[in-house]
Scaffold this motif. Structure first.
Motif, short mmCIF file in Angstrom:
data_model
loop_
_atom_site.label_atom_id
_atom_site.label_comp_id
_atom_site.label_asym_id
_atom_site.label_seq_id
_atom_site.Cartn_x
_atom_site.Cartn_y
_atom_site.Cartn_z
N TYR A 49 0.82 -1.21 0.00
CA TYR A 49 0.00 0.00 0.00
C TYR A 49 0.86 1.27 0.00
CZ TYR A 49 -4.29 -2.63 1.11
OH TYR A 49 -5.36 -3.48 1.07
N GLN A 50 1.96 1.25 0.75
CA GLN A 50 2.76 2.46 0.93
C GLN A 50 3.76 2.70 -0.19
OE1 GLN A 50 2.21 4.74 3.30
NE2 GLN A 50 0.53 3.48 4.07
N PHE A 51 4.31 1.60 -0.74
CA PHE A 51 5.45 1.77 -1.66
C PHE A 51 5.25 1.12 -3.03
CE2 PHE A 51 7.13 1.64 2.73
CZ PHE A 51 7.60 2.94 2.81
N GLY A 52 4.09 0.50 -3.27
CA GLY A 52 3.87 -0.11 -4.57
C GLY A 52 4.53 -1.48 -4.69
N TRP A 58 7.17 -7.91 -2.01
CA TRP A 58 7.49 -7.54 -0.62
C TRP A 58 7.72 -8.77 0.24
CZ3 TRP A 58 9.63 -3.32 0.47
CH2 TRP A 58 9.32 -2.15 -0.21
N SER A 59 7.04 -9.86 -0.08
CA SER A 59 7.30 -11.12 0.64
C SER A 59 8.75 -11.56 0.44
CB SER A 59 6.33 -12.20 0.14
OG SER A 59 6.60 -13.44 0.76
N ILE A 60 9.25 -11.41 -0.79
CA ILE A 60 10.63 -11.77 -1.09
C ILE A 60 11.60 -10.80 -0.43
CG2 ILE A 60 12.35 -12.00 -2.93
CD1 ILE A 60 10.05 -12.94 -4.76
N ILE A 61 11.33 -9.50 -0.55
CA ILE A 61 12.24 -8.48 0.01
C ILE A 61 12.34 -8.63 1.53
CG2 ILE A 61 12.54 -6.00 0.39
CD1 ILE A 61 11.20 -5.62 -2.41
N VAL A 62 11.20 -8.78 2.18
CA VAL A 62 11.21 -8.98 3.64
C VAL A 62 11.93 -10.28 3.98
CG1 VAL A 62 9.74 -9.42 5.65
CG2 VAL A 62 9.13 -7.62 4.05
N GLY A 63 11.72 -11.32 3.15
CA GLY A 63 12.41 -12.58 3.37
C GLY A 63 13.92 -12.45 3.31
N GLY A 169 3.15 -3.59 10.43
CA GLY A 169 2.24 -3.73 9.30
C GLY A 169 0.96 -2.93 9.47
N TRP A 170 0.44 -2.90 10.70
CA TRP A 170 -0.77 -2.13 10.99
C TRP A 170 -0.53 -0.63 10.78
CZ3 TRP A 170 -2.31 -0.14 16.31
CH2 TRP A 170 -3.59 0.41 16.28
#
Length: 224
Positions: A49-52, A58-63, A169-170
């Motif tokens: 939502y914030q960064f596209g 984002w699942s991969i980047i956070v991983g 996340g919230w």
């Protein structure tokens, strides 16, 4: 029977891949039900939502970030399965999201049905990929590293991790609702029920493949 089977990397990888496919479908169904997501998915959606980019990206980047932290804490490089899990789940999440019929239902009954199906599918997907015994995902790798470092019990470490992730996340606008609480409380017991069933199924599948060459040899001896 819970053991690794040497010489069966191909069949075990097939089970692993199917498990990740099933689990990723469950993740998407829960997110699209719009009744609240798991803490990690609240973070992924909030970042989207914030960064596209995309939820899978984002699942991969956070991983990647989680694996780096895990490696720094444990002073060991994560196993190959953690990288594979991270990349494939991210790709599968985005793949399912591109399907034209994957959309949020208009009625509450439809949302509840999608949410329940997503939880069930997610749990059995996790059970399948874990039963292949090809390595944990990045979040589990961090949990193990923190457990070893702090001496805390796994449940306590997992709870602290997910609370912190949920708060971030919230704040980013991720989907927090009553479903988030339900998932946080119930996903562990549900996976605990699904895993033995999946492990038994995987063991039977692998055992049948181990027996097949001997059956073929006997058949060749009888029918040259």
């Amino acid at each position: 029977m819970n053991m690794k089977r040497r010489g069966q990397i191909g069949p075990r990888f097939s089970v692993y891949l199917i498990g990740l496919l099933v689990m990723s479908l469950g993740i998407d169904l829960v997110i699209l039900a719009d009744l609240g997501a798991s803490p990690w998915d609240v973070l992924h959606v909030g970042l989207y939502y914030q960064f596209g980019l995309s939820i899978g990206s984002w699942s991969i980047i956070v991983g990647v970030a989680v694996l780096i932290v895990s490696a720094l804490i444990s002073k060991e490089m994560p196993k190959a399965g953690a990288y594979l899990n991270m990349i494939l789940v991210g790709l599968f999440i985005d793949m399912y999201m591109l399907l034209p019929f994957m959309d949020t239902p208009s009625s509450m009954a439809g949302k509840l049905l999608m949410f329940a199906a997503g939880i069930l599918i997610n749990c059995y997907g996790m059970g399948l990929y874990i039963s292949a015994q090809l390595g944990a995902g990045p979040r589990d790798s961090l949990m193990i590293a923190l457990t070893s470092k702090t001496g805390w019990k796994v449940g306590r470490v997992r709870a602290v991790m997910e609370i912190l992730v949920l708060i971030v996340g919230w704040q980013l606008g991720g989907p927090v609702f009553w479903g988030t609480v339900f998932i946080s409380l119930c996903i562990g017991p549900l996976v605990g029920k699904a895993l033995p069933q999946c492990q038994k199924l995987t063991d039977l599948f692998l055992a049948s493949l181990r027996k097949q060459p001997f059956i073929d040899k006997e058949n060749r001896g009888v029918n040259p």
